[in-house]
Write a protein that holds these residues in place. Structure first.
Motif, PDB file in Angstrom:
ATOM      1  N   LEU A   1       0.827  -1.203   0.000  1.00 28.49           N
ATOM      2  CA  LEU A   1       0.000   0.000   0.000  1.00 28.49           C
ATOM      3  C   LEU A   1       0.865   1.258   0.000  1.00 28.49           C
ATOM      4  O   LEU A   1       0.473   2.275  -0.577  1.00 28.49           O
ATOM      5  CB  LEU A   1      -0.940  -0.014   1.205  1.00 28.49           C
ATOM      6  CG  LEU A   1      -2.033  -1.099   1.146  1.00 28.49           C
ATOM      7  CD1 LEU A   1      -2.834  -1.124   2.441  1.00 28.49           C
ATOM      8  CD2 LEU A   1      -2.961  -0.861  -0.042  1.00 28.49           C
ATOM      9  N   ARG A   2       2.033   1.206   0.623  1.00 27.56           N
ATOM     10  CA  ARG A   2       2.941   2.354   0.549  1.00 27.56           C
ATOM     11  C   ARG A   2       3.475   2.515  -0.877  1.00 27.56           C
ATOM     12  O   ARG A   2       3.661   3.647  -1.361  1.00 27.56           O
ATOM     13  CB  ARG A   2       4.087   2.162   1.534  1.00 27.56           C
ATOM     14  CG  ARG A   2       5.058   3.339   1.597  1.00 27.56           C
ATOM     15  CD  ARG A   2       4.350   4.648   1.922  1.00 27.56           C
ATOM     16  NE  ARG A   2       3.703   4.610   3.209  1.00 27.56           N
ATOM     17  CZ  ARG A   2       4.259   5.002   4.342  1.00 27.56           C
ATOM     18  NH1 ARG A   2       5.513   5.436   4.346  1.00 27.56           N
ATOM     19  NH2 ARG A   2       3.574   4.974   5.460  1.00 27.56           N
ATOM     20  N   LEU A   3       3.712   1.394  -1.565  1.00 30.48           N
ATOM     21  CA  LEU A   3       4.143   1.465  -2.964  1.00 30.48           C
ATOM     22  C   LEU A   3       3.070   2.118  -3.826  1.00 30.48           C
ATOM     23  O   LEU A   3       3.390   2.919  -4.722  1.00 30.48           O
ATOM     24  CB  LEU A   3       4.456   0.064  -3.478  1.00 30.48           C
ATOM     25  CG  LEU A   3       4.901  -0.046  -4.943  1.00 30.48           C
ATOM     26  CD1 LEU A   3       6.156   0.767  -5.190  1.00 30.48           C
ATOM     27  CD2 LEU A   3       5.139  -1.507  -5.320  1.00 30.48           C
ATOM     28  N   VAL A   4       1.800   1.804  -3.566  1.00 25.83           N
ATOM     29  CA  VAL A   4       0.705   2.446  -4.298  1.00 25.83           C
ATOM     30  C   VAL A   4       0.738   3.953  -4.065  1.00 25.83           C
ATOM     31  O   VAL A   4       0.505   4.751  -4.979  1.00 25.83           O
ATOM     32  CB  VAL A   4      -0.653   1.863  -3.862  1.00 25.83           C
ATOM     33  CG1 VAL A   4      -1.804   2.650  -4.491  1.00 25.83           C
ATOM     34  CG2 VAL A   4      -0.750   0.399  -4.268  1.00 25.83           C
ATOM     35  N   GLN A   5       1.039   4.369  -2.841  1.00 24.64           N
ATOM     36  CA  GLN A   5       1.080   5.792  -2.521  1.00 24.64           C
ATOM     37  C   GLN A   5       2.159   6.514  -3.323  1.00 24.64           C
ATOM     38  O   GLN A   5       1.983   7.677  -3.708  1.00 24.64           O
ATOM     39  CB  GLN A   5       1.331   5.961  -1.026  1.00 24.64           C
ATOM     40  CG  GLN A   5       1.290   7.405  -0.546  1.00 24.64           C
ATOM     41  CD  GLN A   5       1.522   7.512   0.949  1.00 24.64           C
ATOM     42  OE1 GLN A   5       1.376   6.540   1.685  1.00 24.64           O
ATOM     43  NE2 GLN A   5       1.885   8.696   1.399  1.00 24.64           N
ATOM     44  N   TYR A   6       3.281   5.818  -3.590  1.00 24.45           N
ATOM     45  CA  TYR A   6       4.381   6.451  -4.324  1.00 24.45           C
ATOM     46  C   TYR A   6       4.338   6.133  -5.818  1.00 24.45           C
ATOM     47  O   TYR A   6       5.215   6.598  -6.563  1.00 24.45           O
ATOM     48  CB  TYR A   6       5.724   6.021  -3.730  1.00 24.45           C
ATOM     49  CG  TYR A   6       6.058   6.748  -2.445  1.00 24.45           C
ATOM     50  CD1 TYR A   6       6.780   7.930  -2.461  1.00 24.45           C
ATOM     51  CD2 TYR A   6       5.622   6.262  -1.220  1.00 24.45           C
ATOM     52  CE1 TYR A   6       7.077   8.608  -1.292  1.00 24.45           C
ATOM     53  CE2 TYR A   6       5.908   6.934  -0.037  1.00 24.45           C
ATOM     54  CZ  TYR A   6       6.636   8.100  -0.077  1.00 24.45           C
ATOM     55  OH  TYR A   6       6.918   8.775   1.067  1.00 24.45           O
ATOM     56  N   MET A   7       3.375   5.364  -6.261  1.00 22.17           N
ATOM     57  CA  MET A   7       3.246   5.032  -7.673  1.00 22.17           C
ATOM     58  C   MET A   7       3.176   6.269  -8.572  1.00 22.17           C
ATOM     59  O   MET A   7       3.822   6.292  -9.638  1.00 22.17           O
ATOM     60  CB  MET A   7       2.023   4.143  -7.889  1.00 22.17           C
ATOM     61  CG  MET A   7       1.731   3.822  -9.351  1.00 22.17           C
ATOM     62  SD  MET A   7       0.191   2.882  -9.537  1.00 22.17           S
ATOM     63  CE  MET A   7      -1.033   4.129  -9.043  1.00 22.17           C
ATOM     64  N   PRO A   8       2.412   7.320  -8.226  1.00 22.74           N
ATOM     65  CA  PRO A   8       2.361   8.495  -9.112  1.00 22.74           C
ATOM     66  C   PRO A   8       3.726   9.132  -9.341  1.00 22.74           C
ATOM     67  O   PRO A   8       4.014   9.609 -10.451  1.00 22.74           O
ATOM     68  CB  PRO A   8       1.413   9.442  -8.377  1.00 22.74           C
ATOM     69  CG  PRO A   8       0.544   8.541  -7.551  1.00 22.74           C
ATOM     70  CD  PRO A   8       1.451   7.432  -7.117  1.00 22.74           C
ATOM     71  N   MET A   9       4.561   9.151  -8.317  1.00 21.96           N
ATOM     72  CA  MET A   9       5.903   9.715  -8.493  1.00 21.96           C
ATOM     73  C   MET A   9       6.710   8.884  -9.492  1.00 21.96           C
ATOM     74  O   MET A   9       7.405   9.432 -10.356  1.00 21.96           O
ATOM     75  CB  MET A   9       6.631   9.782  -7.151  1.00 21.96           C
ATOM     76  CG  MET A   9       8.016  10.404  -7.251  1.00 21.96           C
ATOM     77  SD  MET A   9       8.933  10.372  -5.702  1.00 21.96           S
ATOM     78  CE  MET A   9       9.358   8.623  -5.619  1.00 21.96           C
ATOM     79  N   LEU A  10       6.621   7.557  -9.392  1.00 23.32           N
ATOM     80  CA  LEU A  10       7.342   6.691 -10.310  1.00 23.32           C
ATOM     81  C   LEU A  10       6.848   6.876 -11.740  1.00 23.32           C
ATOM     82  O   LEU A  10       7.638   6.854 -12.697  1.00 23.32           O
ATOM     83  CB  LEU A  10       7.182   5.229  -9.876  1.00 23.32           C
ATOM     84  CG  LEU A  10       7.727   4.888  -8.484  1.00 23.32           C
ATOM     85  CD1 LEU A  10       7.442   3.433  -8.145  1.00 23.32           C
ATOM     86  CD2 LEU A  10       9.220   5.178  -8.406  1.00 23.32           C
ATOM     87  N   ILE A  11       5.546   7.072 -11.904  1.00 20.38           N
ATOM     88  CA  ILE A  11       4.996   7.320 -13.240  1.00 20.38           C
ATOM     89  C   ILE A  11       5.523   8.633 -13.794  1.00 20.38           C
ATOM     90  O   ILE A  11       5.913   8.734 -14.973  1.00 20.38           O
ATOM     91  CB  ILE A  11       3.460   7.322 -13.179  1.00 20.38           C
ATOM     92  CG1 ILE A  11       2.949   5.886 -12.988  1.00 20.38           C
ATOM     93  CG2 ILE A  11       2.854   7.941 -14.434  1.00 20.38           C
ATOM     94  CD1 ILE A  11       1.459   5.779 -12.778  1.00 20.38           C
ATOM     95  N   GLY A  12       5.562   9.657 -12.964  1.00 16.39           N
ATOM     96  CA  GLY A  12       6.093  10.937 -13.420  1.00 16.39           C
ATOM     97  C   GLY A  12       7.546  10.855 -13.815  1.00 16.39           C
ATOM     98  O   GLY A  12       7.980  11.468 -14.806  1.00 16.39           O
ATOM     99  N   VAL A  13       8.327  10.063 -13.058  1.00 17.07           N
ATOM    100  CA  VAL A  13       9.759   9.952 -13.300  1.00 17.07           C
ATOM    101  C   VAL A  13      10.070   9.131 -14.551  1.00 17.07           C
ATOM    102  O   VAL A  13      10.877   9.533 -15.394  1.00 17.07           O
ATOM    103  CB  VAL A  13      10.453   9.336 -12.065  1.00 17.07           C
ATOM    104  CG1 VAL A  13      11.865   8.878 -12.404  1.00 17.07           C
ATOM    105  CG2 VAL A  13      10.493  10.350 -10.925  1.00 17.07           C
TER     106      VAL A  13
END
Length: 359
Positions: free
Chosen positions: A99-111
């Motif tokens: 669930l923490r990975l889901v929270q940071y998923m948008p940042m990874l998509i942006g990067v």
């Protein structure tokens, strides 16, 4: 035949990969070009998203099975199911990590998807070739943005659905878990989808503005963390909280449902001249020293709470009821969509003003 209408132009990037433009410059050609340039990122994202969705779905089924074993009630802490669901168990730690990975998923998509869209073209000086065909830079931009944006939306929607279901399942088996707490709130409803689209657009904008991949990546990471902390700090007061007086030890009046978010109050502190959070019968707030003299700490003997009750102490609580969660989803989602619109407008202006002669 002019260079603009040649059947196909091929060029090689500095890293040896081939950039090929298509003859007609139409949508089908841009679909092929987008796939050619981003296929490894797309395939990698699909694999990771499939693993994430599958893993969360499996864990949802496992937690639901434990819930059924406890007859659809909270499992006793000393039961095998309670140990399996305990905060230090492997199951709980795995769920928390996913669930923490889901929270940071948008940042990874942006990067990894947003930033390279234009920054890589600038770094490898391939914009002149890409935009010198029979298609305008703006059309090239919006077509590629639409294709990759739809891909991001589809992947994020699948992850959002799985994370929302898992969060609800975990809430059922947890005594004090509120769906309004930030780390749960941000993983539910439409927010993972909206935030992912937002940071995809911001990544594209920073890549276009900075024209270098690595600095733009740092910009996305810093912006994501900064905005995340700001939203976490401000979101409890996006709507005016409700308030209530509660007498310590009184029967539960049902005012605060399980998913309510306490904004202020609800904690009693001892010590010094700081306010304690406890009020006397006249609703005057006691200091920590006054509370200590009135009801000395009992070191776990159980007499302090009885003292609170005997002296009719009260608490003042400001809270957001759980029924407001959908409203807060809309408010936060609208804010991220507004940032998305600003980022897309910035990309459009930057592309319009790009000097093709500079590549």
């Amino acid at each position: 035949m002019t260079p603009i209408t040649r059947p196909r132009l091929a060029a090689h990037r500095e890293d040896g990969t081939e950039l090929t433009t298509t003859p007609d410059g139409g949508v089908s050609g841009l679909i092929w070009l987008t796939w050619r340039q981003h296929r490894w990122t797309v395939l990698g994202t699909l694999v990771l998203a499939a693993v994430l969705v599958g893993w969360m779905t499996y864990l949802s089924m496992e937690v639901t099975d434990l819930w059924h074993q406890c007859h659809n009630t909270l499992c006793p802490e000393d039961s095998p199911q309670g140990h399996r669901l305990g905060g230090a168990s492997g199951l709980a730690l795995t769920i928390g990590s996913l669930l923490r990975l889901v929270q940071y998923m948008p940042m990874l998509i942006g990067v990894f998807i947003g930033v390279p869209l234009l920054s890589r073209e600038h770094e490898q000086r391939t914009l002149l070739l890409a935009w010198s065909q029979d298609i305008s830079p703006v059309r090239w931009l919006w077509t590629k943005l639409s294709l990759l944006g739809l891909f991001v939306a589809a992947v994020a929607a699948a992850v959002a659905g799985a994370s929302d279901h898992l969060e609800h399942v975990v809430s059922n088996v947890s005594k004090n878990a509120s769906m309004f707490e930030y780390h749960t709130f941000v993983n539910t409803g439409m927010l993972p989808l909206v935030i992912s689209i937002c940071w995809f657009a911001v990544g594209v904008a920073l890549g276009a503005a900075i024209k270098r991949t690595l600095p733009a990546v740092f910009g996305v990471a810093a912006g994501f963390i900064g905005l995340m902390l700001l939203v976490q700090y401000r979101y409890p007061t996006l709507m005016k909280p409700l308030s209530a007086w509660r007498q310590v030890g009184a029967p539960d009046d049902g005012l605060l449902d399980k998913n309510a978010l306490v904004v202020k109050g609800g904690i009693i502190n001892y010590g010094g001249e700081q306010l304690s959070g406890a009020y006397d019968a006249s609703r005057r707030q006691l200091t920590g020293a006054e509370l200590e003299r009135l009801c000395p700490p009992d070191n776990g003997a159980g007499t302090t709470f009885s003292c609170y009750v005997d002296n009719h102490l009260q608490q003042y609580i400001e809270y957001q009821p759980g029924s407001r969660i959908p409203d807060f989803h809309l408010i936060v989602g609208a804010g991220y969509l507004g940032l998305t619109a600003v980022a897309l407008a910035a990309v459009w202006l930057i592309v319009r003003r790009t000097n093709l002669s500079a590549g």
